[in-house]
Design a protein around this motif. Structure first.
Motif, PDB file in Angstrom:
ATOM      1  N   ALA A  71      70.806  60.849  52.205  1.00 52.43           N
ATOM      2  CA  ALA A  71      71.670  61.713  53.016  1.00 52.43           C
ATOM      3  C   ALA A  71      72.910  60.953  53.462  1.00 52.43           C
ATOM      4  CB  ALA A  71      70.891  62.249  54.221  1.00 52.43           C
ATOM      5  N   ALA A  72      72.743  59.677  53.803  1.00 52.45           N
ATOM      6  CA  ALA A  72      73.890  58.867  54.212  1.00 52.45           C
ATOM      7  C   ALA A  72      74.847  58.635  53.051  1.00 52.45           C
ATOM      8  CB  ALA A  72      73.411  57.526  54.768  1.00 52.45           C
ATOM      9  N   ALA A  73      74.329  58.684  51.804  1.00 52.84           N
ATOM     10  CA  ALA A  73      75.170  58.505  50.618  1.00 52.84           C
ATOM     11  C   ALA A  73      75.858  59.801  50.206  1.00 52.84           C
ATOM     12  CB  ALA A  73      74.330  57.974  49.462  1.00 52.84           C
ATOM     13  N   GLY A  74      75.564  60.905  50.892  1.00 44.12           N
ATOM     14  CA  GLY A  74      76.241  62.166  50.604  1.00 44.12           C
ATOM     15  C   GLY A  74      75.390  63.205  49.899  1.00 44.12           C
ATOM     16  N   TRP A  75      74.105  62.966  49.749  1.00 55.68           N
ATOM     17  CA  TRP A  75      73.234  63.905  49.061  1.00 55.68           C
ATOM     18  C   TRP A  75      72.653  64.934  50.035  1.00 55.68           C
ATOM     19  CZ3 TRP A  75      73.214  64.079  43.964  1.00 55.68           C
ATOM     20  CH2 TRP A  75      73.636  62.953  43.252  1.00 55.68           C
ATOM     21  N   ASN A  76      72.320  66.118  49.529  1.00 62.43           N
ATOM     22  CA  ASN A  76      71.715  67.191  50.307  1.00 62.43           C
ATOM     23  C   ASN A  76      70.204  67.107  50.138  1.00 62.43           C
ATOM     24  OD1 ASN A  76      71.065  69.542  51.655  1.00 62.43           O
ATOM     25  ND2 ASN A  76      71.648  70.882  49.965  1.00 62.43           N
ATOM     26  N   VAL A  77      69.538  66.334  51.002  1.00 63.58           N
ATOM     27  CA  VAL A  77      68.088  66.151  50.918  1.00 63.58           C
ATOM     28  C   VAL A  77      67.434  67.301  51.653  1.00 63.58           C
ATOM     29  CG1 VAL A  77      66.161  64.610  51.437  1.00 63.58           C
ATOM     30  CG2 VAL A  77      68.393  63.656  50.816  1.00 63.58           C
ATOM     31  N   THR A  78      66.704  68.153  50.885  1.00 61.85           N
ATOM     32  CA  THR A  78      66.088  69.350  51.471  1.00 61.85           C
ATOM     33  C   THR A  78      64.629  69.150  51.830  1.00 61.85           C
ATOM     34  OG1 THR A  78      65.585  70.185  49.263  1.00 61.85           O
ATOM     35  CG2 THR A  78      67.659  70.894  50.255  1.00 61.85           C
ATOM     36  N   THR A  79      63.932  68.267  51.112  1.00 63.44           N
ATOM     37  CA  THR A  79      62.498  68.083  51.355  1.00 63.44           C
ATOM     38  C   THR A  79      62.159  66.599  51.311  1.00 63.44           C
ATOM     39  OG1 THR A  79      62.064  70.181  50.227  1.00 63.44           O
ATOM     40  CG2 THR A  79      60.184  68.736  50.565  1.00 63.44           C
ATOM     41  N   ARG A  80      61.314  66.164  52.284  1.00 58.06           N
ATOM     42  CA  ARG A  80      60.791  64.800  52.326  1.00 58.06           C
ATOM     43  C   ARG A  80      59.292  64.928  52.526  1.00 58.06           C
ATOM     44  NH1 ARG A  80      65.420  62.369  56.388  1.00 58.06           N
ATOM     45  NH2 ARG A  80      67.103  63.375  55.262  1.00 58.06           N
ATOM     46  N   SER A  81      58.516  64.491  51.518  1.00 55.22           N
ATOM     47  CA  SER A  81      57.081  64.723  51.578  1.00 55.22           C
ATOM     48  C   SER A  81      56.345  63.637  50.794  1.00 55.22           C
ATOM     49  CB  SER A  81      56.765  66.107  50.991  1.00 55.22           C
ATOM     50  OG  SER A  81      55.392  66.375  51.069  1.00 55.22           O
ATOM     51  N   ASN A  82      55.009  63.726  50.812  1.00 55.47           N
ATOM     52  CA  ASN A  82      54.182  62.833  50.022  1.00 55.47           C
ATOM     53  C   ASN A  82      53.934  63.453  48.654  1.00 55.47           C
ATOM     54  OD1 ASN A  82      53.884  60.863  52.006  1.00 55.47           O
ATOM     55  ND2 ASN A  82      52.183  61.963  52.954  1.00 55.47           N
ATOM     56  N   ALA A  83      53.821  62.607  47.635  1.00 57.62           N
ATOM     57  CA  ALA A  83      53.502  63.074  46.292  1.00 57.62           C
ATOM     58  C   ALA A  83      52.016  63.400  46.219  1.00 57.62           C
ATOM     59  CB  ALA A  83      53.868  62.008  45.260  1.00 57.62           C
TER      60      ALA A  83
END
Length: 190
Positions: A117-129
């Protein structure tokens, strides 16, 4: 029944004869070198004929830098293969990115998501595999047109590679899926 033969001149052997067997002649000195010379000459002739045949049968035989006949390759010869286009890493904030933690270390998906996100990406989901035994961190993309974006996302994740795969298409609306593996360097203090 014994057959007797009449004596002839071969039955009498002179006493001054030192050799045995009339068919054996003493070898002349140097006779072995003559055979070697003939063998060497035959070898040179055969090699010369072989090299000459190669020049006749294959006009592309290159001996040295100049090629056959001293000519250099012509500029009009078509190239054997065109160079593959180089894909440059890009950052596209319009693409949805999903980050999955494939390790037993808690909080990696959130930390990598914050980095992206700090690099400019739109991170929509953060989860475990689904599994915790992923070894290498990889950015997956399903459309070949997204290779540059996958390279850009991988540049923000230390040690990550990219892979074209349809495995993560069903995860929702994410264009890129970042799976963190056990080779990811965990920041100290976590």
């Amino acid at each position: 029944m014994a057959t007797s033969f009449h004596p002839d001149r071969f039955d009498e052997i002179p006493s001054d004869l030192e050799r045995v067997g009339a068919h054996r002649v003493p070898r002349k000195r140097g006779r072995g070198w003559i055979g070697f010379a003939w063998a060497a000459l035959a070898t040179l002739v055969l090699v010369g004929v072989g090299v000459g045949a190669l020049f006749v049968l294959n006009d592309k035989l290159a001996l040295g830098a100049g090629g056959a006949g001293g000519s250099t390759p012509s500029a009009s010869a078509p190239p054997s293969e065109t160079a593959a286009p180089v894909v440059e890493p890009t950052v596209d904030p319009s693409l949805a990115v999903t980050v999955l933690n494939g390790t037993p270390t808690a909080g990696l998906a959130a930390a990598v998501g914050d980095t992206l996100a700090a690099a400019g990406w739109n991170v929509t989901t953060r989860s475990n595999a689904a599994t915790e035994d992923v070894v290498d961190s990889t950015v997956y993309y399903s459309d070949p047109a997204l290779e540059g974006a996958a390279l850009g996302a991988a540049a923000s994740v230390p040690g990550a590679g990219i892979a074209l795969s349809q495995d993560f298409v069903d995860l929702g609306q994410a264009s890129l899926v970042v799976v963190i593996g056990s080779t990811f360097p965990v920041p100290e203090g976590e």
